[in-house]
Design an enzyme around this catalytic site. Structure first.
Site, PDB file in Angstrom:
ATOM      1  N   ASP A  43     -12.299   6.777   3.739  1.00  0.00           N
ATOM      2  CA  ASP A  43     -11.083   6.552   4.528  1.00  0.00           C
ATOM      3  C   ASP A  43     -10.619   5.091   4.463  1.00  0.00           C
ATOM      4  O   ASP A  43      -9.535   4.768   4.919  1.00  0.00           O
ATOM      5  CB  ASP A  43     -11.340   6.966   5.985  1.00  0.00           C
ATOM      6  CG  ASP A  43     -10.058   7.139   6.770  1.00  0.00           C
ATOM      7  OD1 ASP A  43      -8.975   7.127   6.146  1.00  0.00           O
ATOM      8  OD2 ASP A  43     -10.148   7.285   8.005  1.00  0.00           O
ATOM      9  N   ASP A  95      -2.796  10.032   3.930  1.00  0.00           N
ATOM     10  CA  ASP A  95      -4.202   9.640   4.039  1.00  0.00           C
ATOM     11  C   ASP A  95      -4.950  10.663   4.878  1.00  0.00           C
ATOM     12  O   ASP A  95      -4.925  10.629   6.105  1.00  0.00           O
ATOM     13  CB  ASP A  95      -4.281   8.240   4.673  1.00  0.00           C
ATOM     14  CG  ASP A  95      -5.714   7.729   4.750  1.00  0.00           C
ATOM     15  OD1 ASP A  95      -6.618   8.373   4.174  1.00  0.00           O
ATOM     16  OD2 ASP A  95      -5.926   6.672   5.382  1.00  0.00           O
ATOM     17  N   ASP A 135       1.377   6.157   5.710  1.00  0.00           N
ATOM     18  CA  ASP A 135       0.394   5.268   5.091  1.00  0.00           C
ATOM     19  C   ASP A 135       0.921   4.612   3.804  1.00  0.00           C
ATOM     20  O   ASP A 135       0.213   3.847   3.157  1.00  0.00           O
ATOM     21  CB  ASP A 135      -0.916   6.017   4.834  1.00  0.00           C
ATOM     22  CG  ASP A 135      -2.130   5.122   5.014  1.00  0.00           C
ATOM     23  OD1 ASP A 135      -1.998   4.062   5.663  1.00  0.00           O
ATOM     24  OD2 ASP A 135      -3.200   5.468   4.480  1.00  0.00           O
ATOM     25  N   ARG A 170      -7.636  -0.595   0.927  1.00  0.00           N
ATOM     26  CA  ARG A 170      -8.097  -1.865   0.360  1.00  0.00           C
ATOM     27  C   ARG A 170      -8.530  -1.701  -1.100  1.00  0.00           C
ATOM     28  O   ARG A 170      -8.487  -2.659  -1.872  1.00  0.00           O
ATOM     29  CB  ARG A 170      -9.234  -2.447   1.225  1.00  0.00           C
ATOM     30  CG  ARG A 170     -10.470  -1.604   1.288  1.00  0.00           C
ATOM     31  CD  ARG A 170     -11.403  -2.023   2.416  1.00  0.00           C
ATOM     32  NE  ARG A 170     -10.939  -1.566   3.718  1.00  0.00           N
ATOM     33  CZ  ARG A 170     -11.543  -1.839   4.877  1.00  0.00           C
ATOM     34  NH1 ARG A 170     -12.631  -2.588   4.906  1.00  0.00           N
ATOM     35  NH2 ARG A 170     -11.077  -1.371   6.014  1.00  0.00           N
ATOM     36  N   LYS A 227     -10.353  12.512   8.339  1.00  0.00           N
ATOM     37  CA  LYS A 227      -9.899  12.073   9.657  1.00  0.00           C
ATOM     38  C   LYS A 227      -9.829  13.254  10.611  1.00  0.00           C
ATOM     39  O   LYS A 227      -9.479  14.363  10.193  1.00  0.00           O
ATOM     40  CB  LYS A 227      -8.479  11.495   9.544  1.00  0.00           C
ATOM     41  CG  LYS A 227      -8.375  10.126   8.905  1.00  0.00           C
ATOM     42  CD  LYS A 227      -6.914   9.683   8.849  1.00  0.00           C
ATOM     43  CE  LYS A 227      -6.748   8.353   8.136  1.00  0.00           C
ATOM     44  NZ  LYS A 227      -7.327   7.218   8.839  1.00  0.00           N
ATOM     45  N   LYS A 244       0.845  -1.198   0.000  1.00  0.00           N
ATOM     46  CA  LYS A 244       0.000   0.000   0.000  1.00  0.00           C
ATOM     47  C   LYS A 244       0.881   1.249   0.000  1.00  0.00           C
ATOM     48  O   LYS A 244       1.636   1.487   0.932  1.00  0.00           O
ATOM     49  CB  LYS A 244      -0.908   0.001   1.231  1.00  0.00           C
ATOM     50  CG  LYS A 244      -1.714   1.307   1.429  1.00  0.00           C
ATOM     51  CD  LYS A 244      -2.686   1.204   2.609  1.00  0.00           C
ATOM     52  CE  LYS A 244      -3.309   2.559   2.941  1.00  0.00           C
ATOM     53  NZ  LYS A 244      -4.241   2.494   4.108  1.00  0.00           N
TER      54      LYS A 244
HETATM   55  N1  BES Z   1      -4.520   4.177   6.920  1.00  0.00           N
HETATM   56  C1  BES Z   1      -5.702   3.881   7.654  1.00  0.00           C
HETATM   57  C2  BES Z   1      -5.509   2.819   8.703  1.00  0.00           C
HETATM   58  C3  BES Z   1      -4.586   3.132   9.849  1.00  0.00           C
HETATM   59  C4  BES Z   1      -4.955   4.062  10.791  1.00  0.00           C
HETATM   60  C5  BES Z   1      -3.430   2.422   9.985  1.00  0.00           C
HETATM   61  C6  BES Z   1      -4.110   4.300  11.844  1.00  0.00           C
HETATM   62  C7  BES Z   1      -2.592   2.656  11.039  1.00  0.00           C
HETATM   63  C8  BES Z   1      -2.936   3.617  11.964  1.00  0.00           C
HETATM   64  C9  BES Z   1      -6.787   3.371   6.728  1.00  0.00           C
HETATM   65  O1  BES Z   1      -6.789   3.892   5.442  1.00  0.00           O
HETATM   66  C10 BES Z   1      -8.082   3.721   7.384  1.00  0.00           C
HETATM   67  O2  BES Z   1      -8.306   4.871   7.618  1.00  0.00           O
HETATM   68  N2  BES Z   1      -8.871   2.712   7.697  1.00  0.00           N
HETATM   69  C11 BES Z   1     -10.107   2.897   8.369  1.00  0.00           C
HETATM   70  C12 BES Z   1     -11.118   1.938   7.783  1.00  0.00           C
HETATM   71  C13 BES Z   1     -12.537   2.215   8.220  1.00  0.00           C
HETATM   72  C14 BES Z   1     -13.023   3.505   7.606  1.00  0.00           C
HETATM   73  C15 BES Z   1     -13.401   1.051   7.749  1.00  0.00           C
HETATM   74  C16 BES Z   1      -9.911   2.600   9.856  1.00  0.00           C
HETATM   75  O3  BES Z   1      -9.150   1.689  10.198  1.00  0.00           O
HETATM   76  O4  BES Z   1     -10.497   3.310  10.666  1.00  0.00           O
HETATM   77 ZN    ZN Z   2      -4.919   4.555   4.735  1.00  0.00          ZN
HETATM   78 ZN    ZN Z   3      -7.829   5.734   5.278  1.00  0.00          ZN
END
Ligand code: BES
Ligand code: ZN
Ligand code: ZN
Length: 469
Positions: free
Chosen positions: A318, A241, A259, A322, A248, A236
């Site tokens: 967010d 992000d 990220d 994936r 966020k 990734k």
């Molecule tokens: N990059 C983030 C995940 C992340 C956050 C990794 C903090 C490490 C530390 C990812 O893109 C994300 O924001 N995922 C969301 C998914 C949700 C919206 C289903 C998450 O984990 O809150």
């Molecule tokens: Zn992310």
């Molecule tokens: Zn994200």
């Protein structure tokens, strides 16, 4: 990049005298260590209060006042910390040293020194860069493979550097340039898809990157004999992000330069594989995008047609990681490699479940999983398996499209994300690592900041499975 190697093979010791011995001393070995000293040295060490506490250092002078040896405390519980030697690289004065005394695993001890001495000095005005002469170095005994240790240390440093560089200096173009530099240095082929071709061939990658003024790309690196067993790494590469329109909050956005940690880690792993000449055909896919906010950004509720043909409903902008991985995994699957490995800072849920030091991993095959776990133990490069729990797959149902990319509940977020990815890998054996890619505080193994996770173990697994060239 790392300015110099902190390791030096015993054969190339500098002419200005032999390496200074560093005696590793457990709390129960203190008396024995002291008994080897002269009366003066012993009184000096005792007066300093040295008690062989964990990572405690005593500098022992000779009669002229020059540094004769170093005592390094292992504390009481020495078995569990093979990388404690990293503290030596962080604390010793400049000079050339060698390890002596209670060295349990000389290879990991040397590696600990090399990784522990890592610094990120790019923005320090040259003050902390560590010129060659001002840093301690470790002479590696001849029975160890100094060049492999160096390969590991430099590859970990590459991953850490890329993560530590802030997003203003590392956009999709710069991440692509880093891929190009690596490919050129290792004799690999590289191609980059962007613009209209990206929109047509990799619609999810193009759409996630569309909100940024810095356009998205897909990087495709190939290395090795065309007829060797195929292994494909997917990382990734979200250079920043924001969360997109599902923005966020500040505290969650603060660290999001990391990220692209999955991309940084697969590049570090690829470097190790190529430098060691493993007998496999390596492919590395990096979707390099910025998840930004603008009038061109994708929206919650949008439905996007993926490379694989599945229509994906966007539940939350967010959950972009994936999406970009899905198109890259679909490409990986098209040639059905023997093994696909993805690495990604994919979910906050993985960190909630296992904390920052322990990546979650998923595998489609129990044999693969246990071999990876064995390599993780041998390398002290841990991760923990979570299940691709089949019943939760139905949580990805969409009211209007083939699939939603998130669940409508808040359960098992790391598993649901992995199940979504799994929809794009049907035939190849598949292992997915949901990593944090960040050390929240300094440790013997390195400073606070970008971190390589699971790649030393993955390299060991690949080296054992495919052999070295
Ligand atoms: N990059 C983030 C995940 C992340 C956050 C990794 C903090 C490490 C530390 C990812 O893109 C994300 O924001 N995922 C969301 C998914 C949700 C919206 C289903 C998450 O984990 O809150
Ligand atoms: Zn992310
Ligand atoms: Zn994200």
């Amino acid at each position: 990049m790392n300015d110099m190697s902190l390791l030096i093979s015993a054969a190339e010791l500098p002419g200005d005298g032999p390496a200074i011995p560093v005696f590793l001393v457990g709390a129960d070995g203190l008396d024995a260590a002291l008994s080897e000293l002269s009366g003066m040295q012993r009184r000096f060490v005792e007066a300093s209060g040295f008690a062989a506490r964990e990572a405690e250092i005593a500098l022992v002078p000779d009669t002229e006042g020059a540094l004769a040896r170093v005592l390094f405390g292992l504390g009481k519980n020495k078995a569990h910390k093979p990388f404690l030697t990293g503290r030596l690289a962080q604390s010793l004065p400049a000079g050339t040293y060698r390890l002596a005394g209670e060295v349990k695993d000389a290879r990991l001890a040397a590696l600990g020194f090399a990784l522990g001495g890592y610094r990120f000095a790019r923005y320090r005005g040259g003050k902390e860069g560590g010129e060659e002469k001002t840093r301690p170095r470790l002479a590696v005994p001849p029975e160890l493979d100094a060049s492999e240790l160096e390969n590991t240390a430099d590859s970990v440093a590459l991953a850490r550097d890329l993560i530590n560089i802030p997003a203003n200096d590392l956009g999709p173009a710069e991440l692509t340039a880093a891929c190009r530099d690596l490919a050129e240095a290792c004799g690999a082929d590289i191609s980059v898809v962007e613009g209209a071709e990206l929109e047509k061939e990799f619609p999810l990658i193009a759409t996630v990157g569309a909100g940024s003024d810095r356009p998205p790309r897909l990087v495709d690196i190939r290395w090795g004999e065309a007829d060797a067993p195929k292994v494909t790494l997917v990382g990734k590469g979200v250079v920043f992000d924001t969360g997109g329109l599902d923005i966020k909050p500040p505290s969650s956005m603060l660290l999001m330069k990391k990220d692209m940690g999955g991309a940084a880690n697969v590049l570090g792993l690829a470097r190790m594989v190529m430098r060691a000449g493993l007998k496999l055909r390596l492919r590395v896919l990096v979707p390099a995008v910025e998840n930004a906010i603008s009038g061109r950004a994708f929206r919650p509720g949008d439905v996007l047609k993926s490379r694989k043909g599945l229509n994906v409903e966007i539940g939350n902008t967010d959950a972009e990681g994936r999406l970009v991985l899905a198109d890259a995994l679909a490409l990986a699957e098209e040639e059905t490699p023997e093994l696909i490995v993805s690495m990604a800072t994919l979910t906050g849920a993985a960190r909630v479940a296992l904390g920052p030091d322990l990546p979650a991993f998923f595998a489609t095959d129990d044999g693969l999983a246990s071999a990876l776990e064995a390599a993780a133990r041998a390398e002290h490069d841990p991760f923990w398996r979570l299940p691709l729990w089949p019943d939760y797959d139905s949580w990805l149902a969409s009211d209007i499209a083939d699939v939603n990319h998130i669940a409508s509940n808040a359960y098992a977020g790391a598993i649901v994300a992995a199940l979504f990815l799994k929809r794009f890998v049907e035939k190849s054996a598949y292992a997915h690592f949901d990593i944090f890619a960040w050390a929240p505080k300094a440790r013997p193994l390195g400073p606070k900041g970008g971190e390589a996770q699971a790649i030393r173990a993955l390299f060991t697994y690949l080296a054992e499975r495919y052999g070295r060239g």
